[in-house]
Design an enzyme around this catalytic site. Structure first.
Site, PDB file in Angstrom:
ATOM      1  N   THR A  16       0.816  -1.209   0.000  1.00 39.20           N
ATOM      2  CA  THR A  16       0.000   0.000   0.000  1.00 39.20           C
ATOM      3  C   THR A  16       0.858   1.272   0.000  1.00 39.20           C
ATOM      4  O   THR A  16       1.890   1.337   0.657  1.00 39.20           O
ATOM      5  CB  THR A  16      -0.918  -0.019   1.241  1.00 39.20           C
ATOM      6  N   SER A  33      -6.801   0.528  -2.242  1.00 40.65           N
ATOM      7  CA  SER A  33      -7.584  -0.531  -2.900  1.00 40.65           C
ATOM      8  C   SER A  33      -7.091  -0.737  -4.329  1.00 40.65           C
ATOM      9  O   SER A  33      -7.066  -1.853  -4.836  1.00 40.65           O
ATOM     10  CB  SER A  33      -9.067  -0.156  -2.919  1.00 40.65           C
ATOM     11  N   GLU A  56      -5.866  -6.071   4.394  1.00 46.52           N
ATOM     12  CA  GLU A  56      -5.714  -7.063   3.318  1.00 46.52           C
ATOM     13  C   GLU A  56      -6.891  -7.029   2.339  1.00 46.52           C
ATOM     14  O   GLU A  56      -7.326  -8.053   1.824  1.00 46.52           O
ATOM     15  CB  GLU A  56      -5.459  -8.465   3.876  1.00 46.52           C
TER      16      GLU A  56
HETATM   17  N1  COS Z   1      -3.533 -14.220  -8.379  1.00 46.02           N
HETATM   18  C1  COS Z   1      -2.703 -14.150  -9.450  1.00 46.02           C
HETATM   19  N2  COS Z   1      -2.764 -13.139 -10.333  1.00 46.02           N
HETATM   20  C2  COS Z   1      -3.691 -12.177 -10.141  1.00 46.02           C
HETATM   21  C3  COS Z   1      -4.584 -12.201  -9.048  1.00 46.02           C
HETATM   22  C4  COS Z   1      -4.488 -13.278  -8.150  1.00 46.02           C
HETATM   23  N3  COS Z   1      -5.293 -13.379  -7.105  1.00 46.02           N
HETATM   24  N4  COS Z   1      -5.389 -11.130  -9.103  1.00 46.02           N
HETATM   25  C5  COS Z   1      -5.034 -10.437 -10.204  1.00 46.02           C
HETATM   26  N5  COS Z   1      -4.003 -11.083 -10.832  1.00 46.02           N
HETATM   27  C6  COS Z   1      -3.337 -10.702 -12.076  1.00 46.02           C
HETATM   28  C7  COS Z   1      -4.356 -10.703 -13.207  1.00 46.02           C
HETATM   29  O1  COS Z   1      -4.490 -11.981 -13.787  1.00 46.02           O
HETATM   30  C8  COS Z   1      -3.750  -9.695 -14.160  1.00 46.02           C
HETATM   31  O2  COS Z   1      -2.719 -10.284 -14.908  1.00 46.02           O
HETATM   32  P1  COS Z   1      -2.847 -10.402 -16.532  1.00 46.02           P
HETATM   33  O3  COS Z   1      -2.970  -8.989 -17.039  1.00 46.02           O
HETATM   34  O4  COS Z   1      -1.571 -11.081 -16.941  1.00 46.02           O
HETATM   35  O5  COS Z   1      -4.071 -11.221 -16.799  1.00 46.02           O
HETATM   36  C9  COS Z   1      -3.074  -8.685 -13.230  1.00 46.02           C
HETATM   37  O6  COS Z   1      -2.864  -9.372 -11.985  1.00 46.02           O
HETATM   38  C10 COS Z   1      -3.934  -7.468 -12.983  1.00 46.02           C
HETATM   39  O7  COS Z   1      -5.160  -7.923 -12.438  1.00 46.02           O
HETATM   40  P2  COS Z   1      -6.497  -7.073 -12.487  1.00 46.02           P
HETATM   41  O8  COS Z   1      -6.678  -6.554 -13.890  1.00 46.02           O
HETATM   42  O9  COS Z   1      -7.573  -7.881 -11.890  1.00 46.02           O
HETATM   43  O10 COS Z   1      -6.100  -5.834 -11.557  1.00 46.02           O
HETATM   44  P3  COS Z   1      -7.047  -4.686 -11.018  1.00 46.02           P
HETATM   45  O11 COS Z   1      -6.169  -3.531 -10.821  1.00 46.02           O
HETATM   46  O12 COS Z   1      -8.280  -4.527 -11.833  1.00 46.02           O
HETATM   47  O13 COS Z   1      -7.621  -5.229  -9.624  1.00 46.02           O
HETATM   48  C11 COS Z   1      -7.559  -5.809  -7.316  1.00 46.02           C
HETATM   49  C12 COS Z   1      -6.945  -5.897  -8.700  1.00 46.02           C
HETATM   50  C13 COS Z   1      -8.574  -4.712  -7.118  1.00 46.02           C
HETATM   51  C14 COS Z   1      -8.204  -7.159  -7.017  1.00 46.02           C
HETATM   52  C15 COS Z   1      -6.319  -5.571  -6.449  1.00 46.02           C
HETATM   53  O14 COS Z   1      -5.767  -4.300  -6.723  1.00 46.02           O
HETATM   54  C16 COS Z   1      -6.578  -5.702  -4.980  1.00 46.02           C
HETATM   55  O15 COS Z   1      -6.650  -6.813  -4.443  1.00 46.02           O
HETATM   56  N6  COS Z   1      -6.708  -4.543  -4.284  1.00 46.02           N
HETATM   57  C17 COS Z   1      -6.761  -4.546  -2.842  1.00 46.02           C
HETATM   58  C18 COS Z   1      -5.373  -4.419  -2.327  1.00 46.02           C
HETATM   59  C19 COS Z   1      -5.276  -4.913  -0.936  1.00 46.02           C
HETATM   60  O16 COS Z   1      -5.820  -5.938  -0.564  1.00 46.02           O
HETATM   61  N7  COS Z   1      -4.525  -4.157  -0.141  1.00 46.02           N
HETATM   62  C20 COS Z   1      -4.254  -4.517   1.209  1.00 46.02           C
HETATM   63  C21 COS Z   1      -2.793  -4.674   1.367  1.00 46.02           C
HETATM   64  S1  COS Z   1      -2.374  -5.600   2.742  1.00 46.02           S
HETATM   65  S2  COS Z   1      -1.793  -4.260   3.987  1.00 46.02           S
END
Ligand code: COS
Length: 378
Positions: free
Chosen positions: A124, A130, A361
């Site tokens: 982050t 997000s 997360e």
């Molecule tokens: N496992 C493996 N690969 C993944 C994945 C997963 N769970 N989720 C996404 N990917 C891959 C996708 O397949 C894509 O790759 P390709 O372009 O080669 O197909 C790439 O990553 C981008 O994925 P996506 O287009 O889905 O990305 P977005 O930006 O639309 O969305 C979210 C991703 C919103 C799901 C992500 O940013 C997220 O989880 N955000 C929350 C962050 C979080 O939890 N923060 C807390 C941190 S802990 S302190």
């Protein structure tokens, strides 16, 4: 779901440790906002800091159900300790297990598993919450070192971690495929711990900013290949979300037990309040929803262990368990009435700690996004 003999043994060990070592100091470390370093040492000795690491690299080599059980038991008495251990295991060591070279695994995992070194995870940023793909921290290769500049925020264990796995943009023109992951040491030149955050709950966990100012990271500390960082981190979060589900479950269990004990001892209108149906209904709902969350957490852990897809399922278990934990802790506090509002009873701590599980997360909104995308895809 029947627990195996090994899982039952770990449950008993973790419960005994939590009740004898963690519970007695939980209220005090929460009030002081003190990260319990002494517990880290003890938990290293118990194997709780190598729960996701194979035995050949110094870990316990146990399954994810065992890991979830330990997080549940620690969180049942202290959400802060549950969170610190979860972040160390499934955010700190897991990316190295997922993508590390043989050399990286042998170098870092034994130290992390023994608790000699605390581990953290930096994804982050101020402008990338997000929307984690908007990473602005930059890594530029100069000779045999990457030079990092940027700021990570909300880093759990940030104040105490010797090693931090973090993301930085190496090829901005490639967007999400230009993000890379690195293993950074806290004594690398240009690594600085920024603000120590003051929080509503989980106050005995460490949450800091980490600032990179021309931070020098040797080339061999790249984790995976350039451009694979985002995927490695998303895979890591899939596993981490199970542990936040387990944390929510433990907090809810602890709050329900506190509410039951109070309801049996508190007399009003000439009888214990546990004899009133209004209270019984709340307790019946708590027990039902806790049972459902436990089945989800254990079953998602099992899916992960069997190598089956579990991305949407881990989002579901975190979403359900954290929503449940907020409801259970709210009603547990309500059962305590006025006393619940004061720090004399642990229930207000459970209530404050539970809120984190709806945010950390990935917020509940992000979990719904992950679930919906998985269900609606062709
Ligand atoms: N496992 C493996 N690969 C993944 C994945 C997963 N769970 N989720 C996404 N990917 C891959 C996708 O397949 C894509 O790759 P390709 O372009 O080669 O197909 C790439 O990553 C981008 O994925 P996506 O287009 O889905 O990305 P977005 O930006 O639309 O969305 C979210 C991703 C919103 C799901 C992500 O940013 C997220 O989880 N955000 C929350 C962050 C979080 O939890 N923060 C807390 C941190 S802990 S302190």
């Amino acid at each position: 779901m029947e627990l195996t003999e090994e899982q039952q043994m770990i449950q008993e060990t973790a419960r005994r440790f939590a009740e004898s070592e963690v519970q007695p100091i939980a209220a005090e470390i929460d009030q002081m906002g003190k990260y319990p370093l002494e517990l880290i040492e003890k938990m290293g000795g118990m194997g709780f800091l190598g729960l996701v690491v194979p035995a050949e690299y110094g870990g316990t080599g146990t399954d994810t159900v065992c890991y979830s059980i330990v997080i549940e038991e620690l969180s049942r008495v202290c959400g802060s300790t549950g969170l610190s251990v979860a972040a160390h295991n499934s955010l700190g060591s897991a990316p190295i297990c997922i993508a590390g070279t043989e050399e990286q695994k042998s170098k870092y995992l034994p130290e992390i598993s023994s608790g000699e070194a605390v581990a953290a995870f930096g994804l982050t940023e101020p402008q990338a919450g997000s929307d984690a793909s908007r990473t602005q921290t930059r890594a530029v290769l100069k000779g045999d070192k990457y030079i990092l500049n940027g700021t990570k925020v909300y880093v759990t264990n940030g104040g105490h971690a010797r090693y931090m796995v973090m993301t930085a943009m190496t090829q901005p023109e490639k967007g999400v495929h230009g993000i890379s992951a690195f293993i950074v040491h806290n004594d690398f030149p240009g690594f600085k711990i920024g603000t120590h955050e003051k929080k509503l709950g989980v106050r005995a966990s460490s949450t800091t900013e980490i600032v990179f100012e021309d931070c020098e990271v040797p080339k061999e500390n790249l984790l995976g290949n350039e451009g694979e960082g985002f995927k490695i981190f998303m895979q890591t979060l899939d596993g981490g979300r199970i542990s936040i589900g387990a944390m929510a479950l433990g907090i809810a269990q602890g709050a329900m037990e506190a509410a039951i004990a109070y309801a049996k001892e508190r007399h009003q209108f000439g009888k214990p309040i546990s004899e009133f149906q209004a209270i019984q209904n709340m307790i019946a709902d708590m027990a039902t929803e806790i049972r459902a969350a436990r089945l989800m957490v254990y079953d998602t852990s099992r899916l992960k262990d069997e190598g089956k897809p579990f991305s949407a399922e881990s989002a579901m278990c975190k979403l359900f368990a954290s929503t449940m934990a907020m409801k259970v802790t709210t009603n547990a506090l309500q059962i305590h009435g006025g006393y619940g509002y004061f720090t004399e009873y642990p229930v207000e701590r459970y209530y404050r700690d539970a809120k984190l599980t709806e945010i950390g997360e990935g917020t509940s909104e992000i979990q719904r996004l992950v679930i919906a995308r998985s269900i609606l895809k062709d």
